[in-house]
Scaffold this active site. Structure first.
Site, PDB file in Angstrom:
ATOM      1  N   ASP A 151       0.903  -1.267  -0.024  1.00 35.23           N
ATOM      2  CA  ASP A 151      -0.019   0.065  -0.156  1.00 35.23           C
ATOM      3  C   ASP A 151       0.923   1.337  -0.066  1.00 35.23           C
ATOM      4  O   ASP A 151       1.632   1.396   0.917  1.00 35.23           O
ATOM      5  CB  ASP A 151      -0.815   0.108   1.335  1.00 35.23           C
ATOM      6  CG  ASP A 151      -2.033  -0.807   1.111  1.00 35.23           C
ATOM      7  OD1 ASP A 151      -1.852  -2.009   0.320  1.00 35.23           O
ATOM      8  OD2 ASP A 151      -2.965  -0.889   1.786  1.00 35.23           O
TER       9      ASP A 151
ATOM     10  N   LYS B 222      -7.307   2.906  -3.187  1.00 37.69           N
ATOM     11  CA  LYS B 222      -7.394   3.181  -1.786  1.00 37.69           C
ATOM     12  C   LYS B 222      -7.739   4.583  -1.172  1.00 37.69           C
ATOM     13  O   LYS B 222      -7.145   5.620  -1.503  1.00 37.69           O
ATOM     14  CB  LYS B 222      -6.397   2.440  -0.854  1.00 37.69           C
ATOM     15  CG  LYS B 222      -6.428   2.533   0.508  1.00 37.69           C
ATOM     16  CD  LYS B 222      -5.294   1.810   1.288  1.00 37.69           C
ATOM     17  CE  LYS B 222      -5.342   1.933   2.828  1.00 37.69           C
ATOM     18  NZ  LYS B 222      -4.096   1.155   3.526  1.00 37.69           N
TER      19      LYS B 222
ATOM     20  N   LYS C 103     -10.436  -0.305  -2.164  1.00 33.43           N
ATOM     21  CA  LYS C 103     -10.219  -0.441  -0.752  1.00 33.43           C
ATOM     22  C   LYS C 103     -10.471   0.639   0.029  1.00 33.43           C
ATOM     23  O   LYS C 103     -10.026   1.872  -0.032  1.00 33.43           O
ATOM     24  CB  LYS C 103      -8.683  -0.914  -0.273  1.00 33.43           C
ATOM     25  CG  LYS C 103      -8.250  -1.036   1.190  1.00 33.43           C
ATOM     26  CD  LYS C 103      -6.807  -1.440   1.401  1.00 33.43           C
ATOM     27  CE  LYS C 103      -6.664  -1.587   2.824  1.00 33.43           C
ATOM     28  NZ  LYS C 103      -5.306  -1.766   3.194  1.00 33.43           N
TER      29      LYS C 103
END
Length: 256
Positions: free
Chosen positions: A100, A164, A203
């Site tokens: 990430d 995300k 996400k």
């Protein structure tokens, strides 16, 4: 505002949508170990850890079916591209299967899309070369809708695995000196879903703490949720009769 929906889900499906977050800067080694054991107990998708915790995560989670997600450029995204690439490569070599990374928010806000594109491309190529996947963290609290849309289209063009919403630490300073934070919101999740390609997953992270919030995010097309409320969500699911046989759940709650 509450919104009634119907969604079919199993306990295992809920668990495998969770990236169990072990990212708070004050976490001790003992607390990280306990969090890794929790991730293993509940058989979540990943344990999301800071880079230095990847080796211990690999040791604890080996053969458990729980993957390791490492954050890079976290939480503000201000490292140089070269450093982010090195950090990402080091993490996947140490055992992380998912990365990430935080975008350079200042470059996004300034419209330096060439820089942003080149950075995401370099990191994505690095991690995929080692068999890992990349999730790109936008930090939506700092952005306007046009930035989010542009990032979604950019990540789609670069074949990134996930976009995300947030780090969980993107606190916005108000004129009175206080800080505010929203994280994943309904409007932003809908906006992201409308602007990513079919091969890019979403996400949600930041602010999802209950089962109803989890299920509502799922109904919007979210396929992974980063949270530290793993036990609360899964125990609530079990308490409401969700087990490993898929069941239709008729209520989920819209969040801000």
């Amino acid at each position: 505002m509450a919104t009634n929906i119907a969604i079919t889900v199993s306990l295992a499906q809920v668990a495998k949508m969770i990236d169990h977050s072990l990212l708070h800067p004050t976490m001790t080694d003992r607390e990280i170990l306990a969090g890794l054991e929790m991730a293993k107990k509940y058989k979540v998708a990943t344990a999301c850890v800071k880079p230095y915790s990847v080796p211990v995560a690999k040791n604890v989670l080996e053969s458990s079916g729980v993957l390791i997600c490492a954050v890079i450029g976290f939480p503000h995204g201000n490292s140089t591209t070269d450093i982010k690439v090195i950090e990402a490569e080091d993490a996947v070599k140490a055992g992380a299967q998912e990365i990430d990374m935080v975008v350079n928010v200042g470059k996004v806000l300034g419209g330096d899309w060439e820089y942003v594109t080149n950075e995401i491309r370099a990191i994505n190529e690095t991690v995929t070369r080692h068999g890992a996947i990349l999730k790109v963290i936008f930090e939506n609290d700092f952005l306007q809708e046009e930035h989010i849309v542009h990032l979604c289209k950019l990540c789609t063009a670069l074949s990134v695995a996930f976009v995300k919403t947030s780090t969980g630490y993107g606190f916005v300073k108000l004129p009175n000196g206080l800080y505010t934070y929203k994280g994943a919101t309904t409007p932003h999740l809908k906006l992201m879903k409308a602007n990513v390609g079919p091969n890019v997953q979403i996400k949600a992270a930041g602010g999802i703490r209950t089962l109803d919030e989890f299920l509502y995010a799922m109904s919007l097309g979210v396929t992974r949720i980063g949270c530290s409320s793993t036990a609360t969500i899964l125990e609530e699911a079990a308490g409401r009769g969700i087990d490993n046989t898929p069941k239709k759940i008729r209520k989920a709650e819209e969040f801000i």
